[in-house]
Each structure stands twice: as C-alpha cells, then as structure tokens.
Scaffold this motif. Structure first.
Motif, PDB file in Angstrom:
ATOM      1  N   LEU A  33      -0.932  -7.153   3.057  1.00 20.02           N
ATOM      2  CA  LEU A  33      -1.270  -6.827   1.067  1.00 20.02           C
ATOM      3  C   LEU A  33      -0.385  -5.488   1.203  1.00 20.02           C
ATOM      4  O   LEU A  33       0.251  -5.619  -0.050  1.00 20.02           O
ATOM      5  N   TRP A  34      -0.601  -4.929   1.933  1.00 17.77           N
ATOM      6  CA  TRP A  34      -0.871  -3.636   1.768  1.00 17.77           C
ATOM      7  C   TRP A  34      -0.110  -2.167   0.991  1.00 17.77           C
ATOM      8  O   TRP A  34       0.889  -2.445   1.386  1.00 17.77           O
ATOM      9  N   SER A  35       0.002  -1.786  -0.604  1.00 20.73           N
ATOM     10  CA  SER A  35       0.467  -0.845  -0.808  1.00 20.73           C
ATOM     11  C   SER A  35      -0.059   0.419  -1.368  1.00 20.73           C
ATOM     12  O   SER A  35      -0.907   0.549  -1.405  1.00 20.73           O
ATOM     13  N   GLU A  36       1.551   1.082  -1.032  1.00 19.89           N
ATOM     14  CA  GLU A  36       0.788   2.830  -1.376  1.00 19.89           C
ATOM     15  C   GLU A  36       0.537   3.242  -2.310  1.00 19.89           C
ATOM     16  O   GLU A  36      -0.379   3.685  -2.621  1.00 19.89           O
ATOM     17  N   GLY A  37       0.763   2.082  -3.324  1.00 16.13           N
ATOM     18  CA  GLY A  37       0.835   2.590  -4.983  1.00 16.13           C
ATOM     19  C   GLY A  37      -0.761   2.162  -5.191  1.00 16.13           C
ATOM     20  O   GLY A  37      -1.705   2.809  -6.248  1.00 16.13           O
ATOM     21  N   TRP A  38      -1.635   1.331  -4.209  1.00 14.50           N
ATOM     22  CA  TRP A  38      -3.348   0.616  -4.679  1.00 14.50           C
ATOM     23  C   TRP A  38      -4.167   2.318  -4.415  1.00 14.50           C
ATOM     24  O   TRP A  38      -4.804   1.872  -4.814  1.00 14.50           O
ATOM     25  N   LYS A  39      -3.550   3.442  -3.863  1.00 15.37           N
ATOM     26  CA  LYS A  39      -4.001   4.329  -3.452  1.00 15.37           C
ATOM     27  C   LYS A  39      -4.889   4.892  -4.691  1.00 15.37           C
ATOM     28  O   LYS A  39      -6.040   6.059  -4.587  1.00 15.37           O
ATOM     29  N   VAL A  40      -3.965   4.883  -6.006  1.00 11.22           N
ATOM     30  CA  VAL A  40      -4.590   5.906  -6.911  1.00 11.22           C
ATOM     31  C   VAL A  40      -6.124   5.224  -7.497  1.00 11.22           C
ATOM     32  O   VAL A  40      -7.297   5.948  -7.702  1.00 11.22           O
ATOM     33  N   TRP A  41      -5.898   4.283  -6.884  1.00 12.28           N
ATOM     34  CA  TRP A  41      -7.568   3.557  -6.617  1.00 12.28           C
ATOM     35  C   TRP A  41      -8.487   3.395  -5.773  1.00 12.28           C
ATOM     36  O   TRP A  41      -9.930   3.119  -6.169  1.00 12.28           O
ATOM     37  N   PHE A  42      -7.557   3.065  -5.269  1.00 11.90           N
ATOM     38  CA  PHE A  42      -8.575   3.361  -3.828  1.00 11.90           C
ATOM     39  C   PHE A  42      -8.160   4.943  -2.642  1.00 11.90           C
ATOM     40  O   PHE A  42      -7.064   4.700  -2.208  1.00 11.90           O
TER      41      PHE A  42
END
Length: 160
Positions: free
Chosen positions: A93-102
């Motif tokens: 599922l991982w999305s690079e956009g989630w690096k904002v939160w993680f």
C-alpha cells in the motif's frame, strides 16, 4: 448491476473518507482519512499513527462508520476496524506522499494499518444519467407538492 457491486464501485471513486469512532467518554469522533485501498469485497484500508486518538477509541470499541461524499455521490459503511502490523500489506500500500506524516518512511514504528471490515453499507448516487433522472423526478414532485420517489438504481442499503 447488483447493489453490492455498485457500492464497491462507488467506494473506489473516493480517495478520502471520514472515519467515525466512539471516544473513551462515549462521544462520537469523525476524522478525515486517506483511503489506502478498497478491496474487491469492500474492505477498506487506512494508514494511521499508532498512538493516535482513533486507535485509542478502537481499543474500547472497534465498531466504526465510514462516510464518503462528493457533490453527487454519497456512501456510508458500518463495520469493524482491525488494527494491523502486516508489513507485507504496508509494502503493497505504501505511498511516498505518506512521508509527510511518517518522515522515516514505511519502516517507521509509528505506522499502523487499519482494515475496515464492513457489515453493511448504503449509497446514494445522483451522478450522470441517474442524476438527471432524479432532477427531473424532483422537479416534477416539487411542482406537484409531493416528494420524489426513490430509485433503487440510485439508492440502496447493502448487507456486506
């Protein structure tokens, strides 16, 4: 198209949802969530912070509601939330956009997956030709001082 398939197709149209939980004090809490995945059986996946308020809520009551809305489509699900540490699923599922939160990425210890197993759902779809038909029915009903009839193609309650 059967109502179950229609509901799942509508779920796939949304990239955000409101996840509704019951708080420790009995209050109802709704939070916007990015939809990570909609499975073919209607299960939803979200990614969240392990130490968040919603996770605390779910420890006491795993029953949730999920709502989605656009200008002409509306979906509501109720079901059970299942926290998960499934690393293979997170990799999928991982999305690079989630690096904002993680910021540490998918290896962060604070990431938790939430799988929502729906038990029932409802939808209202007034988009496209269905929406035009509804507007015509609503206009006629208004002029006649009546309520418009509901259309099974546009509105349905579905057991999952």
């Amino acid at each position: 198209m059967n109502t179950h398939k229609k509901l799942i197709d509508l779920l796939k149209d949304f990239d955000t949802a409101m996840l509704v939980t019951r708080g420790v004090d009995g209050s109802i809490n709704a939070r916007p969530m990015a939809v990570a995945q909609v499975e073919e059986d209607g299960q939803l996946w979200f990614v969240t912070e392990r130490n968040s308020g919603k996770v605390s809520d779910l420890m006491l009551d795993s029953e949730v509601a999920v709502t989605m809305q656009s200008s002409s489509k509306f979906v509501s699900l109720s079901g059970t939330a299942h926290p998960s540490d499934d690393q293979a699923k997170l990799d999928e599922l991982w999305s690079e956009g989630w690096k904002v939160w993680f910021p540490e990425g998918k290896s962060s210890d604070t990431i938790l997956l939430l799988r929502i197993e729906p038990s029932q759902g409802e939808y209202w779809d007034h988009s496209g030709l269905t929406g035009v038909k509804y507007l015509l029915k609503a206009g006629k009903a208004y002029l006649q001082g009546e309520r418009p009839a509901t259309d099974a193609e546009a509105n349905a309650s579905v057991s999952m």
